[in-house]
Design an enzyme around this catalytic site. Structure first.
Site, short mmCIF file in Angstrom:
data_model
loop_
_atom_site.label_atom_id
_atom_site.label_comp_id
_atom_site.label_asym_id
_atom_site.label_seq_id
_atom_site.Cartn_x
_atom_site.Cartn_y
_atom_site.Cartn_z
N CYS B 53 -16.52 46.18 10.55
CA CYS B 53 -16.02 44.86 10.17
C CYS B 53 -14.57 44.66 10.60
O CYS B 53 -14.09 43.54 10.64
CB CYS B 53 -16.21 44.60 8.68
SG CYS B 53 -15.73 45.96 7.64
N ALA B 194 -9.06 35.50 -17.33
CA ALA B 194 -9.92 35.37 -16.15
C ALA B 194 -9.16 35.53 -14.85
O ALA B 194 -9.59 35.10 -13.80
CB ALA B 194 -10.61 34.00 -16.18
#
Lengths: 273, 427
Positions: B53, B194
């Site tokens: 990648c 979060a």
């Protein structure tokens, strides 16, 4: 006692110490296997030295301070090697091996003659009492070792600064659990050691507890470790506090063993007389 | 025999953005065919394709360097245009000879990786080399080159500390967790907030064995979403202090300007969990957790700066280790080039002998058929011997020098010079 064998033993303990220290700097798998083996070599020679004495005289070599020290050292190394089999805690050897070397060296510092055992001491009680008490203390030496490691590791984690030990030492949880394991083994042994000692004192001196300095120091350690064990089981006494208490208790045992006899003369054999 | 040159043509994370790399990437299933197509190019003798990648490269042994570059470039742009044509040229790098060898060694040793020292690249190179071997596109030179690169990588790994240590905030957090806890499989993590960083750390902890997770957030819906994403249990924000005693690791990752976790709360939780150690990771800026938590026994508080500091230090250590690694690569490149030129040296010597022998024969025949026509058989033989001896004497010194393989000199230069001087090049 065969001094040559003891000298060779000390040399082996020194070699093991060196090997363990190199392992600290260069943690190779080979050294992790080799170091305990060198220690084992020393242990076997040590065993033969003590064995020769036992078979020649019929009682373990514990009548003199230096003999007692050597005997204690033998137990400590033996117990460590046993635990090494199960837990593969090579780094603990980095504490035990130098201790063993220093003890065997110190044993020479107090002359090399063999103590004569007064005939009235030649009983199985001696063997039983001495074995239990020394075994208990040997296990506590290991508890001392892991507690010391705990404090070092915890210090690094709290200060957020790490050194080479950080990677080698096991986790806090492991060290704390080992502290418990050693305590659970050591405490009953010590209790039995004190009971047999006190029964024996009862037969010989007429009373079971005579506030002899040796009895007092054992009593302090016993209370300390008893409280620690109780705290661990009932109220979550663990971690740093448990480590500090373990080290304190061991310091009392070792301190009295090394110095106490000369400061507080005792009737107990194996002290300075 | 004309000699082969090692060349590399490709692109990596430094020269091309991910969109380009993605387009160029070779599919594993069709790799055999791609390799055969590469091998069929007229200038390419041997070839290996490397496609991860972070990089797509062709490593080849070729006779005509320039022609090979041209053909491989075309080969790569065909590969790319199958998906969508684009300006490939700008992203490609090309190396040949010693530079190509050095490049491959550096890649294998993870010196050219996005995260220097990451260990995966070596395995990937081995995979692609094996694939090329199976496709039959590897010969003597690339075989030797790749095996050398494996051992260079191994040397770098054992002789330098480049692969050791942890370099990201998440990995430092997991590393610390492993020194506090025996094992992570039976531990419970609580995530408060979060934030992106918190999710990263949770993911890392989960890949290190953590199974049990509680998630809480001021808006309960967000907590439910996150819990679904990580297969954890959502907890209402008001309730989280009650559940705190179940958490071994607590992660604060909220943008809240207030302290979310007070030291008294942690003290109570520790009491309830009978002083079992707690690891508190405060990723919030400003802080989510009360800094005084660090003073509590058996509570280990690390904030984002503590973790970053460790990660940065490790990165610095790595870059100094990378210096050592570069030196190892240099040494190995020199060793490999010596081998390569020794391969070449034999044909050069043969060619030189042949060339001189041809000259001798040609001149001898010319003379014998014209001005020296009347010579007796014995005289002819004497002339033959004399000219042969002359050639032998002339060649003696240069051949001895070539065979001596000077350690510190560029042998290529000798061979190149010899070829130029005597016109020994390919015909």
């Amino acid at each position: 006692m065969d001094v040559t064998l003891l000298k060779v033993t000390a040399v082996f303990y020194l070699l093991a110490t060196g090997s363990f220290i190199v392992y600290l700097v260069l943690p190779k798998a080979l050294l992790s296997r080799l170091s305990p083996l060198i220690l084992l070599g020393g242990f076997l020679i040590h065993t033969s030295a003590l064995g020769v004495h036992f078979f020649q005289s019929g009682y373990p070599a514990v009548t003199q301070f230096r003999e007692a020290l050597s005997f204690y050292c033998w137990f400590m190394v033996g117990v460590y090697l046993l635990f090494q089999l199960k837990y593969h805690l090579t780094v603990l050897g980095c504490i035990i091996a130098p201790l063993a070397f220093l003890m065997s060296l110190a044993a020479f510092a107090f002359g090399v003659g063999t103590g004569e055992l007064p005939p009235e001491l030649k009983t199985y009680w001696l063997l039983l009492h001495v074995t239990l008490a020394f075994l208990g203390n040997a296990v506590f030496s290991l508890a001392f070792g892991v507690s010391l490691m705990y404090l070092l590791q915890e210090f690094q984690l709290k200060k957020k600064k790490t050194n080479v030990l950080y990677r080698l030492f096991p986790s806090l949880e492991t060290l704390d659990r080992l502290n418990y394991v050693f305590l659970v083994w050591g405490f009953p042994l010590m209790t039995l050691g004190i009971i047999t000692g006190s029964l024996w004192a009862g037969f010989r001196w007429g009373n079971y507890w005579s506030w002899d300095p040796r009895q007092i120091s054992s009593g302090i350690t016993w209370l300390l470790y008893g409280a620690l064990l109780h705290g661990r089981i009932t109220s979550g006494l663990r971690g740093k506090k448990a480590a500090v208490l373990t080290i304190l208790g061991f310091a009392v045992v070792l301190g009295y063993f090394l110095l106490g006899g000369s400061v507080f003369p005792s009737r107990h054999a194996g002290s300075f007389e | 025999m004309p000699e082969e040159k090692i060349i590399v043509l490709g692109l990596n994370h430094q020269t091309a953005p991910v969109e380009v790399r993605e387009k160029l990437a070779f599919e594993r299933s069709a790799l055999g065919q791609s390799l055969k197509r590469l091998h069929s190019l007229s200038a390419v003798r041997e070839g290996v394709i490397l496609s991860t990648c972070n990089r797509v490269e062709v490593i080849a042994a070729a006779v005509d360097e320039q022609a090979a570059f041209r053909e491989i470039k075309l080969f790569l742009s065909e590969q790319e245009s199958e998906k969508k044509p684009g300006g490939l040229e700008d992203h490609l790098y090309a190396y040949s000879g010693g530079e190509a060898v050095r490049h491959l060694f550096r890649v294998a040793a993870s010196l050219d990786s996005m995260v220097v020292g990451e260990p995966q690249i070596l395995g990937q190179i081995k995979d692609y080399y094996t694939a090329a071997q199976e496709a039959g596109t590897v010969g003597t030179i690339l075989h030797r080159l790749f095996h050398r690169s494996f051992s260079v990588a191994k040397r770098v790994r054992t002789e330098t500390g480049i692969g050791s240590g942890v370099v990201s905030v998440s990995s430092v957090a997991v590393d610390r967790a492993k020194r506090i806890f025996d094992r992570l499989e039976d531990k419970t993590v609580m995530l408060i907030g979060a934030g992106k960083m918190g999710s990263l750390v949770v993911r890392y902890l989960q890949s290190s064995g953590v199974r049990s997770l509680m998630v809480t957030n001021r808006t309960f819906e967000r907590a439910v979403e996150l819990a679904e994403e990580f297969q954890g249990n959502p907890i209402r924000y008001e309730d989280f202090p009650r559940y705190l005693q179940m958490a071994d690791v607590v992660i604060g990752s909220s943008g809240s300007p207030q302290i979310l976790l007070r030291s008294e709360t942690v003290r109570d939780a520790l009491k309830e969990r009978r002083q079992k150690a707690m690891f508190l990771i405060d990723l919030g800026v400003p802080r989510n957790f009360d800094p005084r938590i660090d003073e509590i026994d058996n509570a280990y508080l690390y904030n984002i700066d503590n973790l970053k500091e460790v990660a940065d230090e490790k990165l610095r250590e790595r870059s100094s280790e990378a210096q050592k690694a570069e030196e190892i690569v240099n040494e190995e490149v020199a060793v490999f080039l010596r081998w390569l030129s020794s391969l070449e040296q034999v044909p050069t010597i043969v060619a030189l002998r042949q060339k001189l022998e041809e000259i001798r024969r040609g001149e001898l025949e010319k003379s014998l058929s014209t001005s020296l026509k009347g010579l007796s058989e014995k005289e002819r033989e004497a002339l033959e011997d004399m000219t042969a001896a002359m050639i032998g004497k002339i060649l003696h010194a240069p051949i001895t020098h070539l065979k001596k393989r000077p350690e510190d000199q560029d042998e290529d230069l000798y061979i190149e010079t010899l070829k130029k001087l005597f016109d020994l090049g390919e015909k």
